[in-house]
Write an enzyme that holds these catalytic residues in place. Structure first.
Site, PDB file in Angstrom:
ATOM      1  N   TYR A   1       1.966 -15.161 -10.367  1.00 53.07           N
ATOM      2  CA  TYR A   1       1.022 -14.050 -10.517  1.00 53.07           C
ATOM      3  C   TYR A   1       1.374 -13.196 -11.739  1.00 53.07           C
ATOM      4  O   TYR A   1       2.368 -12.465 -11.737  1.00 53.07           O
ATOM      5  CB  TYR A   1       1.000 -13.176  -9.251  1.00 53.07           C
ATOM      6  CG  TYR A   1       0.624 -13.919  -7.995  1.00 53.07           C
ATOM      7  CD1 TYR A   1      -0.258 -15.000  -8.029  1.00 53.07           C
ATOM      8  CD2 TYR A   1       1.148 -13.554  -6.762  1.00 53.07           C
ATOM      9  CE1 TYR A   1      -0.589 -15.689  -6.877  1.00 53.07           C
ATOM     10  CE2 TYR A   1       0.811 -14.239  -5.599  1.00 53.07           C
ATOM     11  CZ  TYR A   1      -0.059 -15.310  -5.672  1.00 53.07           C
ATOM     12  OH  TYR A   1      -0.398 -15.987  -4.524  1.00 53.07           O
TER      13      TYR A   1
ATOM     14  N   HIS B   1       4.394 -23.192  -3.491  1.00 51.90           N
ATOM     15  CA  HIS B   1       3.121 -22.601  -3.892  1.00 51.90           C
ATOM     16  C   HIS B   1       2.083 -23.656  -4.306  1.00 51.90           C
ATOM     17  O   HIS B   1       2.295 -24.399  -5.250  1.00 51.90           O
ATOM     18  CB  HIS B   1       3.377 -21.646  -5.073  1.00 51.90           C
ATOM     19  CG  HIS B   1       2.249 -20.700  -5.343  1.00 51.90           C
ATOM     20  ND1 HIS B   1       2.364 -19.647  -6.219  1.00 51.90           N
ATOM     21  CD2 HIS B   1       0.983 -20.635  -4.851  1.00 51.90           C
ATOM     22  CE1 HIS B   1       1.230 -18.986  -6.250  1.00 51.90           C
ATOM     23  NE2 HIS B   1       0.371 -19.572  -5.441  1.00 51.90           N
TER      24      HIS B   1
HETATM   25  P1  NAD Z   1      -8.552 -10.907  -2.059  1.00 47.40           P
HETATM   26  O1  NAD Z   1      -9.613 -11.637  -1.358  1.00 47.40           O
HETATM   27  O2  NAD Z   1      -7.599 -10.106  -1.261  1.00 47.40           O
HETATM   28  O3  NAD Z   1      -9.235 -10.018  -3.197  1.00 47.40           O
HETATM   29  C1  NAD Z   1      -8.483  -9.222  -4.055  1.00 47.40           C
HETATM   30  C2  NAD Z   1      -9.418  -8.383  -4.923  1.00 47.40           C
HETATM   31  O4  NAD Z   1     -10.091  -7.427  -4.100  1.00 47.40           O
HETATM   32  C3  NAD Z   1      -8.685  -7.581  -5.985  1.00 47.40           C
HETATM   33  O5  NAD Z   1      -9.501  -7.517  -7.143  1.00 47.40           O
HETATM   34  C4  NAD Z   1      -8.566  -6.209  -5.347  1.00 47.40           C
HETATM   35  O6  NAD Z   1      -8.437  -5.216  -6.340  1.00 47.40           O
HETATM   36  C5  NAD Z   1      -9.880  -6.093  -4.613  1.00 47.40           C
HETATM   37  N1  NAD Z   1      -9.879  -5.172  -3.470  1.00 47.40           N
HETATM   38  C6  NAD Z   1      -8.863  -4.780  -2.667  1.00 47.40           C
HETATM   39  N2  NAD Z   1      -9.295  -3.933  -1.705  1.00 47.40           N
HETATM   40  C7  NAD Z   1     -10.635  -3.760  -1.901  1.00 47.40           C
HETATM   41  C8  NAD Z   1     -11.632  -3.021  -1.223  1.00 47.40           C
HETATM   42  N3  NAD Z   1     -11.356  -2.299  -0.138  1.00 47.40           N
HETATM   43  N4  NAD Z   1     -12.895  -3.093  -1.692  1.00 47.40           N
HETATM   44  C9  NAD Z   1     -13.197  -3.854  -2.764  1.00 47.40           C
HETATM   45  N5  NAD Z   1     -12.282  -4.591  -3.446  1.00 47.40           N
HETATM   46  C10 NAD Z   1     -11.013  -4.542  -3.012  1.00 47.40           C
HETATM   47  O7  NAD Z   1      -7.772 -12.008  -2.931  1.00 47.40           O
HETATM   48  P2  NAD Z   1      -6.258 -12.256  -3.303  1.00 47.40           P
HETATM   49  O8  NAD Z   1      -5.616 -11.057  -3.891  1.00 47.40           O
HETATM   50  O9  NAD Z   1      -6.253 -13.523  -4.081  1.00 47.40           O
HETATM   51  O10 NAD Z   1      -5.577 -12.604  -1.897  1.00 47.40           O
HETATM   52  C11 NAD Z   1      -4.707 -11.724  -1.252  1.00 47.40           C
HETATM   53  C12 NAD Z   1      -3.258 -12.138  -1.408  1.00 47.40           C
HETATM   54  O11 NAD Z   1      -3.028 -13.381  -0.724  1.00 47.40           O
HETATM   55  C13 NAD Z   1      -2.801 -12.402  -2.840  1.00 47.40           C
HETATM   56  O12 NAD Z   1      -2.506 -11.201  -3.517  1.00 47.40           O
HETATM   57  C14 NAD Z   1      -1.601 -13.286  -2.594  1.00 47.40           C
HETATM   58  O13 NAD Z   1      -0.488 -12.493  -2.217  1.00 47.40           O
HETATM   59  C15 NAD Z   1      -2.058 -14.138  -1.413  1.00 47.40           C
HETATM   60  N6  NAD Z   1      -2.650 -15.416  -1.850  1.00 47.40           N
HETATM   61  C16 NAD Z   1      -1.852 -16.521  -1.889  1.00 47.40           C
HETATM   62  C17 NAD Z   1      -2.361 -17.726  -2.335  1.00 47.40           C
HETATM   63  C18 NAD Z   1      -1.466 -18.942  -2.377  1.00 47.40           C
HETATM   64  O14 NAD Z   1      -0.334 -18.878  -1.936  1.00 47.40           O
HETATM   65  N7  NAD Z   1      -1.906 -20.053  -2.897  1.00 47.40           N
HETATM   66  C19 NAD Z   1      -3.680 -17.821  -2.758  1.00 47.40           C
HETATM   67  C20 NAD Z   1      -4.491 -16.693  -2.674  1.00 47.40           C
HETATM   68  C21 NAD Z   1      -3.961 -15.490  -2.211  1.00 47.40           C
END
Ligand code: NAD
Length: 309
Positions: free
Chosen positions: A56, A119
């Site tokens: 990230y 990952h």
């Molecule tokens: P998400 O679906 O959580 O979306 C994140 C986005 O939504 C960001 O732009 C954030 O600023 C915005 N956001 C946060 N709160 C909000 C709200 N209340 N209203 C509107 N927008 C809002 O996607 P993500 O960040 O990809 O997924 C969450 C976490 O899961 C990641 O940060 C990561 O830690 C994990 N993840 C892991 C993998 C993997 O291991 N392959 C893949 C995807 C996500």
């Protein structure tokens, strides 16, 4: 805050997990000081699971999370990953995994991780993951560098295959259980339960699709899915609701996942996640949103090697 057991690890994780990928500016440039304040607020409000990866922001998210958790490390369950280091940069070899954890510990300013995940395993050779990567991670566990280990990825079948093939503590699936998709429930959740592997659900907004501002440029969803999500956001607004809040509540209510990782980078977003947990769920509106999605529901995209689709 509500807490749930993470498989048989003995860890009790908050229903809201802090996804730290936005700290690495993956969804756009952010204010690092506000990001730090968001982390502090989350800890104070009882959010105890923090998830990050060297991928990230190519180490930026780990650096920032490590700095933000200074003095707070013992209050949280810290999870990072190994094996992915760029869009097309993967190395699941035992040697790289051993070096990777040392680099992550340095950036995160700690001497151990609570969870270490391989990952995006669909980009690797699953035989290597089973025979080399996981055993290397178990070695790190024996050395006290990671308390628990697991895997993460997008397509569900490779996750199922590895959970069935080798003992694991945790499995993380993203974009397969939210307002737009529920196939994780039929495909992965039963296997995770059978093997007592803790299930982490990630990306409640399907990486930004289920928000007013919409997804980032790089989002892999088809145009029809993006359009459907946009229509859903408009419809929710016309009903005086916020699609993002609805999406959060939908995920928090899902009992088979120990936690939902929400990508957050501002205090306002932390507040909104907390609020979504408290307000009553609007089941009728969820039904109407599902009708809007139509064929876009459970539509997925390709990720990883052809043989792992
Ligand atoms: P998400 O679906 O959580 O979306 C994140 C986005 O939504 C960001 O732009 C954030 O600023 C915005 N956001 C946060 N709160 C909000 C709200 N209340 N209203 C509107 N927008 C809002 O996607 P993500 O960040 O990809 O997924 C969450 C976490 O899961 C990641 O940060 C990561 O830690 C994990 N993840 C892991 C993998 C993997 O291991 N392959 C893949 C995807 C996500």
């Amino acid at each position: 805050m509500q807490y749930r057991p993470l498989g048989r690890t003995g860890l009790e994780v908050s229903v809201i997990g802090f996804g730290a990928s936005p700290l690495g500016d993956v969804f756009g440039v952010t204010d690092p000081e506000e990001g730090e304040r968001a982390v502090h607020m989350a800890v104070d409000e009882g959010i105890n699971l923090f998830d990050v990866s060297p991928y990230y922001g190519v180490t930026l998210a780990e650096e920032r999370l490590g700095a933000a958790l200074r003095g707070r490390r013992e209050r949280v369950i810290l999870s990072t990953k190994c094996g992915r280091y760029g869009v097309d940069n993967f190395d699941f070899s035992a040697r790289r995994i051993a070096a990777s954890i040392e680099e992550s510990l340095g950036r995160l300013q700690t001497d151990h991780l609570d969870v270490l995940l391989a990952h995006d395993i669909e980009f690797g050779d699953l035989n290597q993951i089973i025979e080399e990567t996981i055993p290397a991670m178990r070695q790190l566990q024996k050395q006290g560098k990671a308390r628990y280990i697991g895997i993460s990825g997008y397509p569900l079948r490779p996750l199922v295959r590895v959970v069935q093939a080798v003992p694991l503590d945790v499995v993380l699936s993203y974009c397969h259980y939210n307002l737009l998709a529920d196939d994780m429930d039929a495909i992965l959740a039963p296997v995770a339960e059978q093997f007592e592997v803790g299930l982490i659900n990630a990306s409640p907004f399907s990486m930004g699709l289920l928000t007013e501002q919409g997804p980032p440029e790089w989002h892999p969803a088809a145009k029809a899915t993006r359009d459907a999500a946009k229509r859903a956001a408009e419809y929710a607004r016309s009903r005086g609701a916020d699609l993002a809040e609805l999406a959060l509540r939908f995920c928090f209510d899902y009992p088979r996942a120990a936690t939902t990782l929400v990508g957050m980078v501002t205090r306002e977003q932390v507040r909104k996640s907390l609020r979504a947990l408290e307000r009553p769920a609007d089941r009728q509106l969820v039904r109407e949103i599902h009708a809007i999605f139509g064929d876009a529901f459970n539509s997925s995209w390709l990720s990883g090697r052809e043989e792992n689709q």
